[in-house]
Design a protein around this motif. Structure first.
Motif, PDB file in Angstrom:
ATOM      1  N   UNK A 102       0.813  -1.205   0.000  1.00 15.73           N
ATOM      2  CA  UNK A 102       0.000   0.000   0.000  1.00 15.73           C
ATOM      3  C   UNK A 102       0.853   1.265   0.000  1.00 15.73           C
ATOM      4  N   UNK A 103       0.430   2.277  -0.766  1.00 15.15           N
ATOM      5  CA  UNK A 103       1.159   3.544  -0.820  1.00 15.15           C
ATOM      6  C   UNK A 103       0.180   4.707  -0.845  1.00 15.15           C
ATOM      7  N   UNK A 104       0.676   5.856  -0.362  1.00 18.31           N
ATOM      8  CA  UNK A 104      -0.103   7.091  -0.478  1.00 18.31           C
ATOM      9  C   UNK A 104       0.854   8.237  -0.801  1.00 18.31           C
ATOM     10  N   UNK A 105       0.299   9.299  -1.361  1.00 17.45           N
ATOM     11  CA  UNK A 105       1.105  10.444  -1.788  1.00 17.45           C
ATOM     12  C   UNK A 105       1.623  11.218  -0.575  1.00 17.45           C
ATOM     13  N   UNK A 106       2.922  11.549  -0.629  1.00 20.88           N
ATOM     14  CA  UNK A 106       3.530  12.416   0.378  1.00 20.88           C
ATOM     15  C   UNK A 106       3.518  13.838  -0.174  1.00 20.88           C
ATOM     16  N   UNK A 114      -2.625   7.705  -7.518  1.00 25.48           N
ATOM     17  CA  UNK A 114      -1.233   8.040  -7.211  1.00 25.48           C
ATOM     18  C   UNK A 114      -0.648   9.052  -8.186  1.00 25.48           C
ATOM     19  N   UNK A 115      -1.469   9.597  -9.076  1.00 20.46           N
ATOM     20  CA  UNK A 115      -0.958  10.571 -10.044  1.00 20.46           C
ATOM     21  C   UNK A 115      -0.621  11.890  -9.344  1.00 20.46           C
ATOM     22  N   UNK A 116       0.557  12.467  -9.702  1.00 19.18           N
ATOM     23  CA  UNK A 116       0.942  13.770  -9.158  1.00 19.18           C
ATOM     24  C   UNK A 116       1.440  14.720 -10.258  1.00 19.18           C
ATOM     25  N   UNK A 117       1.604  14.234 -11.504  1.00 27.61           N
ATOM     26  CA  UNK A 117       2.024  15.053 -12.640  1.00 27.61           C
ATOM     27  C   UNK A 117       0.959  14.938 -13.727  1.00 27.61           C
TER      28      UNK A 117
END
Length: 548
Positions: free
Chosen positions: A169-173, A272-275
């Motif tokens: 599991x991951x989340x945006x920092x 999880x998109x940041x760009x």
């Protein structure tokens, strides 16, 4: 009474630390039942059985060759190795040393065990790798991480209804995300990865894993998808299985091998998109432009495929401030790599390549071998030479004495057999003595002659060679060989800023100096035991450097 040792290993940090103690305990119980004398235990903690490059395992082989024990006991054969080739080699080396191998599961190990158990262990490793790969692929197809945590995200700890951990599991920092967006925006605006890395380091912004930023961290490798600018997870696309890893059978190190694109696993993870797509495409356009247009030389060959020229002092230059390397920053100048690539050093002074090379040659020719230094040089060398000769002579005498004892012991056993006296252990004892006799015989035969003394005209020979070397460096057909001879003299060239200019310090190698004077192509070493006299070229040969 045979002397026995224990080998114990566990392969993962996830296993119990007490596993080692449990293995030693049950193996010692077997040793006591057999009536053997326990000597010690060799333990490798969190070490894979797929590789033989384990510290305690290698120490066990070394001590076995020295004859420090007669029996090795392990819980099972796979504790020693899971590699079939290593198992066969282990048995061969132990038998040569007269050492028997026992496991609690198989008893005394022979060729049959090597064939069957070695094959089973090898198949186990292959099956385990396939199961792990299948499990990771399933995790990726669920949108979770297949291993590793990239910059810009945090690990999420989750548990199912039974309390078992759910991995991947991951989340945006949000803090790191701002840095990622800044890197993309600055590169798209025309800034180089080097300039971006410098600014981030000046602002004390930590990079991935808390390290300093570098150009390669940002630009990476576009083919392998490494580096901040090539990570497709930033646009919500998880790409897995780009490459696989294989262990080099010689070094034991993993090497990456690219996989065919049809084997890649791609999963959309929009959360999880940041760009955004516009910025991503702008960066990709600039990367293609840099690769295909700006990196071509006059011959039409892309510089990424071209071999960089190797200059006289390449890889020898060190910054006197940070200890990092000095590299070419222009056609004719060297500068501190950390100062220009990372911004972590304030040594911004540069030096021309021709000036540096001429200074080093001049220093070697006119300063390094003054008559006073030559006398001290020879005296120190002779003192070390006498010590080494005495040590080697003593070792030869001890081997000769032990060989005489072994001859007498073998003769006594043979006489006893002739008289009709036989015991079950006589054969093993005789084989062990014969193996040790062969080893000692080979050792005594290989004792080299007394080490040579220095040539009485070493200083004159040295100066003459350096003068010829200087001339040969200007002849293209001899430059490579001449450069190799010169580099044998120099361990390090330190460039230290003082009063607005770079001072040059040299560290010299006595073995290389002898090599140059003797006109030999191989570095001088003092004996097959690898002993080598290395002195720093400074007053009294203290660990300081010689200032040009």
């Amino acid at each position: 009474m045979p002397v026995a040792v224990v080998y114990a290993r566990y392969s993962s940090d996830l296993q119990r630390e007490a596993s080692i103690e449990d293995q030693i305990r049950i193996c010692r119980e077997r040793i006591e039942r057999e009536g053997w004398e326990y000597f010690c235990a060799y333990t490798d903690r969190a070490q894979s059985g797929a590789s033989a490059l384990r510290p305690a395992y290698q120490k066990l082989l070394e001590d076995a060759r020295r004859g420090q024990f007669e029996v090795v006991v392990a819980e099972a054969l796979d504790r020693l190795s899971r590699d079939q080739e290593d198992v066969a080699g282990l048995l061969k080396r132990l038998r040569f040393a007269g050492v028997r191998l026992f496991t609690l599961a198989e008893g005394e190990i022979g060729e049959l065990h090597v064939g069957l158990k070695g094959t089973m262990n090898a198949l186990f490793l292959k099956d385990l790798a396939q199961k792990v790969h299948r499990g990771l692929e399933g995790r990726v197809r669920e949108g979770r991480s297949g291993g590793g945590l990239c910059f810009g995200y945090d690990l999420v700890r989750e548990y199912d209804g039974r309390g078992e951990p759910i991995h991947g599991g991951r989340r945006i920092n949000e803090i790191d995300t701002a840095i990622v967006r800044r890197i993309f925006a600055e590169f798209a605006a025309g800034n180089s990865p080097r300039a971006i890395a410098q600014r981030l380091n000046v602002e004390h912004i930590p990079g991935p894993q808390g390290r300093a930023w570098g150009p390669s961290t940002i630009y990476g490798n576009w083919r392998r998808g490494t580096g901040i600018l090539n990570n497709e997870l930033y646009v919500g696309k998880l790409v897995w299985n780009r490459q696989s890893f294989m262990k080099d059978p010689v070094t034991g190190k993993r090497q990456a091998r690219p996989n065919p694109t049809e084997e890649w696993v791609t999963q959309d993870v929009p959360e999880l998109r940041i760009i955004d797509d516009a910025l991503w495409n702008e960066v990709k356009t600039r990367q293609r432009h840099v690769r295909q247009e700006l990196t071509r030389d006059n011959a039409g060959i892309r510089s990424e495929r071209a071999r960089r020229p190797v200059y006289l002092l390449s890889n020898l230059m060190k910054c006197g401030i940070c200890g990092g390397g000095f590299s070419k920053i222009s056609q004719d100048h060297y500068g501190c790599s950390n100062a220009r690539n990372r911004g972590t050093c304030n040594n911004l002074l540069t030096i021309r390549r021709d000036v540096l090379e001429a200074s080093v040659l001049s220093g070697l020719k006119t300063h390094l071998m003054t008559p006073e230094l030559a006398r001290e040089f020879a005296a120190e060398y002779h003192r070390e030479l006498n010590r080494l000769n005495a040590a080697r002579s003593g070792l030869h005498e001890r081997h000769t004495a032990e060989l005489g004892r072994i001859h007498r012991q073998i003769a006594a056993i043979i006489d006893a057999i002739k008289d009709g006296f036989r015991t079950p252990t006589m054969k093993e004892e005789l084989l062990a003595l014969e193996a040790r006799k062969q080893e000692l015989s080979a050792e005594t035969e290989r004792v080299p002659a007394t080490l040579p003394r220095l040539h009485p005209k070493l200083a004159e020979l040295y100066r003459g060679r350096v003068e010829r070397l200087h001339a040969e460096l200007n002849r293209p057909e001899l430059r490579a060989e001449a450069a190799q001879a010169l580099r044998a003299l120099i361990e390090e060239v330190r460039l230290i800023p003082e009063n607005g200019r770079l001072e040059i310090e040299l560290v010299g190698d006595l073995a290389g100096l002898l090599n140059l004077a003797a006109d030999s192509k191989k570095p001088a070493t003092l004996g097959r035991d690898g002993l080598q006299v290395t002195l720093v070229a400074g007053e009294g040969f203290e660990p300081s450097t010689f200032r040009l």
